[in-house]
Design a protein around this motif. Structure first.
Motif, PDB file in Angstrom:
ATOM      1  N   ARG A 112       0.155   9.025  -6.978  1.00 51.34           N
ATOM      2  CA  ARG A 112      -0.769   7.966  -6.553  1.00 51.34           C
ATOM      3  C   ARG A 112      -0.738   7.742  -5.045  1.00 51.34           C
ATOM      4  NH1 ARG A 112      -1.256   9.198 -11.134  1.00 51.34           N
ATOM      5  NH2 ARG A 112      -2.352   8.050 -12.740  1.00 51.34           N
ATOM      6  N   GLY A 113       0.039   8.547  -4.339  1.00 53.92           N
ATOM      7  CA  GLY A 113       0.038   8.498  -2.883  1.00 53.92           C
ATOM      8  C   GLY A 113       1.016   7.511  -2.262  1.00 53.92           C
ATOM      9  N   TYR A 114       1.895   6.924  -3.062  1.00 58.39           N
ATOM     10  CA  TYR A 114       2.911   6.060  -2.482  1.00 58.39           C
ATOM     11  C   TYR A 114       3.847   6.913  -1.622  1.00 58.39           C
ATOM     12  CZ  TYR A 114       1.576   2.263  -5.654  1.00 58.39           C
ATOM     13  OH  TYR A 114       0.896   1.266  -6.315  1.00 58.39           O
ATOM     14  N   GLU A 115       4.341   6.323  -0.548  1.00 57.35           N
ATOM     15  CA  GLU A 115       5.267   7.012   0.362  1.00 57.35           C
ATOM     16  C   GLU A 115       6.718   6.826  -0.058  1.00 57.35           C
ATOM     17  OE1 GLU A 115       4.325   5.593   4.286  1.00 57.35           O
ATOM     18  OE2 GLU A 115       2.208   6.066   4.001  1.00 57.35           O
ATOM     19  N   GLY A 116       6.963   5.883  -0.947  1.00 60.11           N
ATOM     20  CA  GLY A 116       8.309   5.638  -1.420  1.00 60.11           C
ATOM     21  C   GLY A 116       8.314   4.569  -2.487  1.00 60.11           C
ATOM     22  N   MET A 117       9.517   4.243  -2.936  1.00 57.67           N
ATOM     23  CA  MET A 117       9.688   3.240  -3.984  1.00 57.67           C
ATOM     24  C   MET A 117      10.861   2.335  -3.648  1.00 57.67           C
ATOM     25  SD  MET A 117       9.139   5.398  -7.520  1.00 57.67           S
ATOM     26  CE  MET A 117       8.775   3.922  -8.495  1.00 57.67           C
ATOM     27  N   GLN A 118      10.879   1.192  -4.307  1.00 53.61           N
ATOM     28  CA  GLN A 118      11.964   0.229  -4.181  1.00 53.61           C
ATOM     29  C   GLN A 118      12.287  -0.301  -5.575  1.00 53.61           C
ATOM     30  OE1 GLN A 118      11.549  -2.812  -1.084  1.00 53.61           O
ATOM     31  NE2 GLN A 118      12.142  -4.341  -2.576  1.00 53.61           N
ATOM     32  N   LEU A 119      13.523  -0.728  -5.754  1.00 55.88           N
ATOM     33  CA  LEU A 119      13.889  -1.396  -7.003  1.00 55.88           C
ATOM     34  C   LEU A 119      14.971  -2.415  -6.723  1.00 55.88           C
ATOM     35  CD1 LEU A 119      16.865  -0.400  -8.315  1.00 55.88           C
ATOM     36  CD2 LEU A 119      15.568   1.697  -8.583  1.00 55.88           C
ATOM     37  N   TRP A 120      15.131  -3.341  -7.665  1.00 56.12           N
ATOM     38  CA  TRP A 120      16.131  -4.405  -7.592  1.00 56.12           C
ATOM     39  C   TRP A 120      16.972  -4.311  -8.851  1.00 56.12           C
ATOM     40  CZ3 TRP A 120      16.096  -8.426 -11.239  1.00 56.12           C
ATOM     41  CH2 TRP A 120      16.938  -9.491 -10.978  1.00 56.12           C
ATOM     42  N   THR A 121      18.288  -4.376  -8.675  1.00 54.29           N
ATOM     43  CA  THR A 121      19.195  -4.333  -9.811  1.00 54.29           C
ATOM     44  C   THR A 121      20.468  -5.078  -9.446  1.00 54.29           C
ATOM     45  OG1 THR A 121      20.182  -2.892 -11.501  1.00 54.29           O
ATOM     46  CG2 THR A 121      20.264  -2.107  -9.206  1.00 54.29           C
ATOM     47  N   GLU A 159       0.802  -1.225   0.000  1.00 50.65           N
ATOM     48  CA  GLU A 159       0.000   0.000   0.000  1.00 50.65           C
ATOM     49  C   GLU A 159       0.833   1.272   0.000  1.00 50.65           C
ATOM     50  OE1 GLU A 159      -3.376   0.689   2.499  1.00 50.65           O
ATOM     51  OE2 GLU A 159      -3.960  -1.412   2.372  1.00 50.65           O
ATOM     52  N   ALA A 160       1.987   1.248   0.650  1.00 49.61           N
ATOM     53  CA  ALA A 160       2.793   2.450   0.798  1.00 49.61           C
ATOM     54  C   ALA A 160       3.956   2.536  -0.189  1.00 49.61           C
ATOM     55  CB  ALA A 160       3.338   2.536   2.223  1.00 49.61           C
ATOM     56  N   THR A 161       4.284   1.425  -0.838  1.00 49.30           N
ATOM     57  CA  THR A 161       5.513   1.364  -1.620  1.00 49.30           C
ATOM     58  C   THR A 161       5.262   0.898  -3.048  1.00 49.30           C
ATOM     59  OG1 THR A 161       6.633   0.694   0.426  1.00 49.30           O
ATOM     60  CG2 THR A 161       7.887   0.499  -1.619  1.00 49.30           C
ATOM     61  N   ALA A 162       5.800   1.652  -3.989  1.00 49.57           N
ATOM     62  CA  ALA A 162       5.777   1.260  -5.395  1.00 49.57           C
ATOM     63  C   ALA A 162       7.110   0.604  -5.738  1.00 49.57           C
ATOM     64  CB  ALA A 162       5.554   2.477  -6.285  1.00 49.57           C
ATOM     65  N   LYS A 163       7.111  -0.199  -6.773  1.00 44.04           N
ATOM     66  CA  LYS A 163       8.332  -0.851  -7.230  1.00 44.04           C
ATOM     67  C   LYS A 163       8.625  -0.397  -8.651  1.00 44.04           C
ATOM     68  CE  LYS A 163      10.555  -5.350  -7.493  1.00 44.04           C
ATOM     69  NZ  LYS A 163      10.422  -6.772  -7.183  1.00 44.04           N
ATOM     70  N   LEU A 164       9.841   0.068  -8.863  1.00 45.62           N
ATOM     71  CA  LEU A 164      10.307   0.430 -10.195  1.00 45.62           C
ATOM     72  C   LEU A 164      10.790  -0.841 -10.868  1.00 45.62           C
ATOM     73  CD1 LEU A 164      12.581   3.409 -11.088  1.00 45.62           C
ATOM     74  CD2 LEU A 164      12.977   1.172 -12.074  1.00 45.62           C
ATOM     75  N   ARG A 165      10.371  -1.047 -12.112  1.00 44.78           N
ATOM     76  CA  ARG A 165      10.774  -2.246 -12.844  1.00 44.78           C
ATOM     77  C   ARG A 165      11.132  -1.907 -14.275  1.00 44.78           C
ATOM     78  NH1 ARG A 165       7.939  -7.695 -11.111  1.00 44.78           N
ATOM     79  NH2 ARG A 165      10.122  -8.261 -11.066  1.00 44.78           N
ATOM     80  N   HIS A 218      27.895 -14.676 -11.941  1.00 44.43           N
ATOM     81  CA  HIS A 218      28.060 -14.253 -10.557  1.00 44.43           C
ATOM     82  C   HIS A 218      27.868 -12.740 -10.538  1.00 44.43           C
ATOM     83  CE1 HIS A 218      29.358 -18.188  -9.343  1.00 44.43           C
ATOM     84  NE2 HIS A 218      30.308 -18.178 -10.269  1.00 44.43           N
ATOM     85  N   LEU A 219      26.916 -12.277  -9.732  1.00 45.73           N
ATOM     86  CA  LEU A 219      26.548 -10.865  -9.685  1.00 45.73           C
ATOM     87  C   LEU A 219      26.423 -10.401  -8.243  1.00 45.73           C
ATOM     88  CD1 LEU A 219      23.635 -11.149 -12.279  1.00 45.73           C
ATOM     89  CD2 LEU A 219      25.856 -10.102 -12.732  1.00 45.73           C
ATOM     90  N   ILE A 220      26.391  -9.103  -8.063  1.00 45.59           N
ATOM     91  CA  ILE A 220      26.057  -8.506  -6.774  1.00 45.59           C
ATOM     92  C   ILE A 220      24.671  -7.887  -6.934  1.00 45.59           C
ATOM     93  CG2 ILE A 220      26.664  -6.843  -4.978  1.00 45.59           C
ATOM     94  CD1 ILE A 220      28.739  -9.065  -5.301  1.00 45.59           C
ATOM     95  N   GLU A 221      23.681  -8.501  -6.304  1.00 47.71           N
ATOM     96  CA  GLU A 221      22.306  -8.027  -6.354  1.00 47.71           C
ATOM     97  C   GLU A 221      22.160  -6.849  -5.395  1.00 47.71           C
ATOM     98  OE1 GLU A 221      18.987 -11.036  -6.496  1.00 47.71           O
ATOM     99  OE2 GLU A 221      18.800 -10.307  -4.443  1.00 47.71           O
ATOM    100  N   GLN A 222      21.399  -5.843  -5.813  1.00 45.85           N
ATOM    101  CA  GLN A 222      21.191  -4.660  -4.986  1.00 45.85           C
ATOM    102  C   GLN A 222      19.708  -4.348  -4.846  1.00 45.85           C
ATOM    103  OE1 GLN A 222      23.337  -1.614  -7.194  1.00 45.85           O
ATOM    104  NE2 GLN A 222      25.092  -1.813  -5.805  1.00 45.85           N
ATOM    105  N   THR A 223      19.354  -3.800  -3.679  1.00 42.46           N
ATOM    106  CA  THR A 223      18.032  -3.233  -3.441  1.00 42.46           C
ATOM    107  C   THR A 223      18.235  -1.757  -3.146  1.00 42.46           C
ATOM    108  OG1 THR A 223      17.203  -5.323  -2.540  1.00 42.46           O
ATOM    109  CG2 THR A 223      15.943  -3.316  -2.008  1.00 42.46           C
ATOM    110  N   TRP A 224      17.498  -0.925  -3.856  1.00 38.98           N
ATOM    111  CA  TRP A 224      17.540   0.525  -3.689  1.00 38.98           C
ATOM    112  C   TRP A 224      16.158   1.001  -3.238  1.00 38.98           C
ATOM    113  CZ3 TRP A 224      21.561   4.020  -5.443  1.00 38.98           C
ATOM    114  CH2 TRP A 224      22.668   3.374  -5.985  1.00 38.98           C
ATOM    115  N   VAL A 225      16.129   2.068  -2.412  1.00 42.36           N
ATOM    116  CA  VAL A 225      14.868   2.633  -1.942  1.00 42.36           C
ATOM    117  C   VAL A 225      14.939   4.149  -1.986  1.00 42.36           C
ATOM    118  CG1 VAL A 225      14.335   0.663  -0.444  1.00 42.36           C
ATOM    119  CG2 VAL A 225      15.561   2.639   0.489  1.00 42.36           C
ATOM    120  N   ALA A 253      22.991   2.911 -14.239  1.00 43.30           N
ATOM    121  CA  ALA A 253      21.675   2.983 -13.594  1.00 43.30           C
ATOM    122  C   ALA A 253      21.835   3.339 -12.123  1.00 43.30           C
ATOM    123  CB  ALA A 253      20.921   1.668 -13.759  1.00 43.30           C
ATOM    124  N   GLY A 254      22.786   2.700 -11.445  1.00 42.03           N
ATOM    125  CA  GLY A 254      23.024   3.007 -10.037  1.00 42.03           C
ATOM    126  C   GLY A 254      23.384   4.467  -9.825  1.00 42.03           C
TER     127      GLY A 254
END
Length: 160
Positions: A111-120, A77-83, A150-157, A127-128
């Motif tokens: 749309r009233g989201y309080e924040g966003m998250q993404l995975w890369t 409800e509070a968070t959108a995800k960038l894809r 072999h990668l380094i997965e990241q979560t950004w907010v 992009a980073g």
């Protein structure tokens, strides 16, 4: 890039976007054949279940030619995800990535989201850098083996 139009994603864009992910990530990142089906699944789910009141996808166009994409989907409800932020090579370095990012973030705020998250992946340095320059913070990194690499997965907010 002034003539570039940002249009809503439609089902007619699906196959182009899957193919671009498959080709570009194989060529530029060395990803294996598992990446395209992942993108296809994300798009198929979006087409089948998206709620236009709180989710959207966009394609950047130069005349009849597609140049890139970005999506905003509901994580909770509070968070959108960038894809699926993607630019074809000839469209990079000209400000289009920033335009797409602003489109997506503006939509989420409206749309009233309080924040966003993404995975890369850490390997997607351009992009980073774009995310960091626009207020996003990398909050998690972990080594993974994905798409035959072999990668380094990241979560950004980001919070609004």
């Amino acid at each position: 890039m002034a003539d570039i139009e940002i249009k809503s994603f439609t089902a007619a864009d699906r196959d182009w976007l899957v193919a671009q992910h498959e080709v570009l990530y194989a060529r530029d990142e060395g990803f294996d054949g598992t990446f395209g089906p992942l993108v296809a699944g994300i798009l198929d789910e979006f087409l089948a279940t998206n709620d236009p009141a709180c989710e959207a996808g966009w394609i950047a166009w130069d005349g009849e030619r597609r140049l890139g994409s970005i999506f905003c989907v509901r994580l909770d409800e509070a968070t959108a995800k960038l894809r699926l932020l993607l630019l074809v090579p000839e469209a990079r370095g000209k400000g289009l990535g920033l335009r797409l990012l602003r489109q997506c973030m503006g939509f989420a705020k409206d749309r009233g989201y309080e924040g966003m998250q993404l995975w890369t992946h850490q390997e997607h340095r351009a992009a980073g850098a774009l995310y960091a320059k626009n207020g996003w913070e990398c909050v998690d990194e972990r080594p993974v083996t994905s798409f035959g690499k072999h990668l380094i997965e990241q979560t950004w907010v980001i919070s609004f």
